[in-house]
Enzyme design. Structure first.
Site, short mmCIF file in Angstrom:
data_model
loop_
_atom_site.label_atom_id
_atom_site.label_comp_id
_atom_site.label_asym_id
_atom_site.label_seq_id
_atom_site.Cartn_x
_atom_site.Cartn_y
_atom_site.Cartn_z
N CYS A 67 -33.87 19.60 -2.15
CA CYS A 67 -34.39 20.95 -2.37
C CYS A 67 -33.66 21.96 -1.47
CB CYS A 67 -35.88 20.96 -2.07
SG CYS A 67 -36.65 22.57 -1.98
N CYS A 70 -35.98 23.97 0.80
CA CYS A 70 -36.51 23.13 1.88
C CYS A 70 -35.49 23.00 3.01
CB CYS A 70 -36.88 21.74 1.35
SG CYS A 70 -38.09 21.76 0.01
#
Length: 173
Positions: A67, A70
């Site tokens: 991600c 993230c």
């Protein structure tokens, strides 16, 4: 002669850059601990949360290696870990490596962040962005990023500061 000079330069570069590595995230060395450097804690089980909660509130970021948002939170979490060292635990959990915990916390989208301030009758108590507490994590989740790391950091700091104020209220009661 030119080959010898190039070889010497190459050896010098290798010698001076040896040891220039990027430390793995969350793996503190004993020298880092002795210098007081704090890093985010990798959570793999609920017991880690319960133990950390005894020391103060926990900021938890759920995400994954794949991600991009993230990964972009990593510097923010590292900064928060230093700022709140000794007062709050800054933690992260990889939802792919810990599917049981991801399900426990109801992770549906990532990054998903929240602050745990207490345990009440076996249920976690969460700090909402408005400073109120709730046992409903859905009311306390901070999903995604705004696109401005300074704004995101301010939101995280505000919720953590509310949590620390709440902890102070609980101590004085």
């Amino acid at each position: 002669m030119k080959k010898l000079v190039l070889l010497m330069i190459l050896l010098a570069v290798v010698f001076f850059t040896a040891g220039c590595i990027d430390n793995n995230w969350g793996n503190s060395t004993s020298s880092e601990l002795s210098q007081g450097i704090s890093t985010p804690v990798k959570i793999t089980q609920l017991e880690q949360i319960n133990t950390s909660l005894e020391k103060g509130p926990i900021f938890m970021r759920m995400g994954s290696k794949w991600c991009p948002d993230c990964r972009s939170m990593k510097p923010i979490l590292e900064k928060l870990a230093v700022e709140y060292q000794g007062n709050a635990t800054i933690a992260y959990m990889d939802v792919d490596q810990n599917p049981e915990l991801a399900e426990y916390f109801g992770a549906k989208t990532i990054p998903d962040s929240f602050v745990i301030v207490d345990i009440e009758n076996g249920t976690y108590v969460y700090m909402q962005k408005n400073g109120k507490i709730s046992t409903d994590r859905n009311q306390a989740r901070i999903i995604g990023l705004s696109g401005d790391s300074e704004d995101d950091e301010n939101v995280f700091e505000r919720v953590l500061n509310f949590a620390l104020l709440q902890q102070g209220n609980n101590i004085s009661q």
